[in-house]
Design an enzyme around this catalytic site. Structure first.
Site, mmCIF file in Angstrom:
data_model
loop_
_atom_site.group_PDB
_atom_site.id
_atom_site.type_symbol
_atom_site.label_atom_id
_atom_site.label_comp_id
_atom_site.label_asym_id
_atom_site.label_seq_id
_atom_site.Cartn_x
_atom_site.Cartn_y
_atom_site.Cartn_z
ATOM 1 N N GLY A 33 0.816 -1.211 0.000
ATOM 2 C CA GLY A 33 0.000 0.000 0.000
ATOM 3 C C GLY A 33 0.849 1.260 0.000
ATOM 4 O O GLY A 33 2.078 1.208 0.076
ATOM 5 N N SER A 34 0.168 2.402 -0.066
ATOM 6 C CA SER A 34 0.894 3.664 -0.187
ATOM 7 C C SER A 34 1.662 3.997 1.095
ATOM 8 O O SER A 34 2.746 4.590 1.030
ATOM 9 C CB SER A 34 -0.084 4.789 -0.539
ATOM 10 O OG SER A 34 -1.130 4.860 0.412
ATOM 11 N N THR A 35 1.127 3.616 2.265
ATOM 12 C CA THR A 35 1.846 3.893 3.516
ATOM 13 C C THR A 35 3.088 3.006 3.609
ATOM 14 O O THR A 35 4.172 3.467 3.985
ATOM 15 C CB THR A 35 0.912 3.658 4.732
ATOM 16 O OG1 THR A 35 -0.367 4.224 4.455
ATOM 17 C CG2 THR A 35 1.478 4.292 5.986
ATOM 18 N N ASP A 88 -6.911 -0.290 6.293
ATOM 19 C CA ASP A 88 -7.966 0.619 5.839
ATOM 20 C C ASP A 88 -8.766 1.157 7.016
ATOM 21 O O ASP A 88 -9.264 2.281 6.972
ATOM 22 C CB ASP A 88 -8.868 -0.112 4.838
ATOM 23 C CG ASP A 88 -8.058 -0.564 3.637
ATOM 24 O OD1 ASP A 88 -7.479 0.299 2.960
ATOM 25 O OD2 ASP A 88 -7.960 -1.783 3.406
ATOM 26 N N LYS A 98 -8.512 -4.736 6.118
ATOM 27 C CA LYS A 98 -7.421 -4.596 5.169
ATOM 28 C C LYS A 98 -7.866 -5.160 3.819
ATOM 29 O O LYS A 98 -8.835 -5.891 3.734
ATOM 30 C CB LYS A 98 -6.183 -5.363 5.662
ATOM 31 C CG LYS A 98 -5.527 -4.715 6.890
ATOM 32 C CD LYS A 98 -4.243 -5.390 7.306
ATOM 33 C CE LYS A 98 -3.314 -5.705 6.201
ATOM 34 N NZ LYS A 98 -2.957 -4.555 5.317
ATOM 35 N N GLY A 99 -7.100 -4.806 2.796
ATOM 36 C CA GLY A 99 -7.386 -5.355 1.471
ATOM 37 C C GLY A 99 -7.812 -4.320 0.467
ATOM 38 O O GLY A 99 -8.160 -4.662 -0.664
ATOM 39 N N GLY A 101 -5.992 -2.557 -1.171
ATOM 40 C CA GLY A 101 -5.099 -2.726 -2.319
ATOM 41 C C GLY A 101 -5.194 -4.111 -2.942
ATOM 42 O O GLY A 101 -4.469 -4.407 -3.896
ATOM 43 N N GLU A 107 -1.071 -10.862 2.632
ATOM 44 C CA GLU A 107 -0.841 -10.086 3.863
ATOM 45 C C GLU A 107 -1.185 -10.936 5.088
ATOM 46 O O GLU A 107 -0.459 -10.958 6.080
ATOM 47 C CB GLU A 107 -1.695 -8.816 3.848
ATOM 48 C CG GLU A 107 -1.231 -7.809 2.807
ATOM 49 C CD GLU A 107 -2.136 -6.604 2.661
ATOM 50 O OE1 GLU A 107 -1.668 -5.606 2.102
ATOM 51 O OE2 GLU A 107 -3.300 -6.665 3.091
ATOM 52 N N LYS A 125 -7.681 6.518 9.672
ATOM 53 C CA LYS A 125 -8.007 5.088 9.652
ATOM 54 C C LYS A 125 -8.515 4.573 11.010
ATOM 55 O O LYS A 125 -8.988 3.449 11.109
ATOM 56 C CB LYS A 125 -6.766 4.263 9.255
ATOM 57 C CG LYS A 125 -6.032 4.736 8.018
ATOM 58 C CD LYS A 125 -6.787 4.417 6.767
ATOM 59 C CE LYS A 125 -6.015 4.716 5.493
ATOM 60 N NZ LYS A 125 -4.866 3.885 5.256
HETATM 61 O O1 LIG Z 1 -4.531 -3.760 3.014
HETATM 62 C C1 LIG Z 1 -3.899 -3.107 2.232
HETATM 63 C C2 LIG Z 1 -3.604 -3.566 0.856
HETATM 64 O O2 LIG Z 1 -4.244 -4.767 0.559
HETATM 65 C C3 LIG Z 1 -3.361 -1.780 2.648
HETATM 66 O O3 LIG Z 1 -2.575 -1.954 3.774
HETATM 67 C C4 LIG Z 1 -4.501 -0.863 2.949
HETATM 68 O O4 LIG Z 1 -5.355 -0.803 1.817
HETATM 69 C C5 LIG Z 1 -4.004 0.548 3.273
HETATM 70 O O5 LIG Z 1 -3.434 1.116 2.137
HETATM 71 P P1 LIG Z 1 -2.831 2.569 2.126
HETATM 72 O O6 LIG Z 1 -1.603 2.555 2.977
HETATM 73 O O7 LIG Z 1 -2.526 2.825 0.661
HETATM 74 O O8 LIG Z 1 -3.868 3.530 2.644
#
Ligand SMILES: O=C(CO)[C@H](O)[C@H](O)COP(=O)(O)O
Length: 228
Positions: A33-35, A88, A98-99, A101, A107, A125
């Site tokens: 994910g972006s984080t 999320d 989660k999920g 992405g 994961e 979040k």
């Molecule tokens: O579960 C995930 C991917 O499957 C990510 O950890 C979740 O979607 C958070 O993403 P982001 O850091 O981009 O907000």
């Protein structure tokens, strides 16, 4: 601060966490994910401290390799001290959705092996009740309609995830994802167990039975660490 700046702040905090808490030569568990991308970029400068990383997605694998990280197969690893991943939604007990992405299955597998799950999130979040974010569920394609009907029985509104080009979204494992809107989830451990039992469900994006051990929460006042 923008949301990206908050994510970068927790990515840096997570890099500091692993540098202080993980032994030299250990393998890192890396989410998606972006984080997490910020975490990868921050920790990459110290990659020689680690034997390598186990990744939860093709996207994270590519980013780790671009930084020169060795990416190892989970089957070749016996222990992972730490798994760093985003979420999320996360509640007060460290239960997560989660999920977003689409990487939820890998994961959950990597998280299962890790001793400590460090969840890195910006403050948007943090929730009291899980479910405002649509619950991702990876399903075997032929079961998607049947599983969707079961969620309707629970008063959810499932939608089949669509990729940016308009085609059905396909996970790294070749499956589809239902995003279930409108659920209120007061018992995440119970719902995770129930949905896991439905034939055709590969993974439900509730990480409750194995939730986070620590979260690093990015706020405008700095990063708050919460232990569960
Ligand atoms: O579960 C995930 C991917 O499957 C990510 O950890 C979740 O979607 C958070 O993403 P982001 O850091 O981009 O907000």
């Amino acid at each position: 601060m923008t949301q990206d700046e908050l994510k970068q702040q927790v990515g840096r905090a997570a890099a500091n966490y692993v540098l202080s808490n993980v032994a030299h030569g250990a393998v890192l568990g890396v989410g998606t994910g972006s984080t997490v991308n910020f975490f990868i970029d921050e920790v990459a400068a110290f990659k020689d401290r680690f034997r390598g990383a186990v990744s939860s997605s093709n996207a994270s694998t590519a980013r780790l390799r671009a930084h020169g990280f060795e990416v190892l197969e989970l089957n070749d690893i016996e222990t992972l001290p730490v798994y760093v991943d985003g979420a999320d939604e996360i509640d007060a007990a460290g239960h997560m959705i989660k999920g977003g992405g689409g990487a939820l299955t890998r994961e959950k597998i990597v998280a299962m092996v890790a001793q400590t799950f460090v969840c890195i999130v910006d403050e948007s979040k943090r929730v009291d009740l899980l479910g405002a974010f649509p619950l991702p569920v990876e399903v075997i394609p032929m079961a998607s309609a049947a599983i969707a009907r079961r969620f309707v029985d629970l008063d959810g509104q499932p939608t089949l995830r669509v990729a940016k080009d308009g085609s059905t979204f396909v996970t790294d494992n070749g499956n589809w994802v239902l995003d279930v809107h409108g659920l209120r989830i007061p018992d995440p451990v119970g719902l995770e167990a129930e949905v896991n039992n439905w034939p055709g469900v590969v993974t439900v994006g509730l990480f409750a039975r194995r939730g986070a051990n620590i979260s690093l929460l990015g706020t405008k006042e700095g990063v708050h660490r919460i232990d569960y």
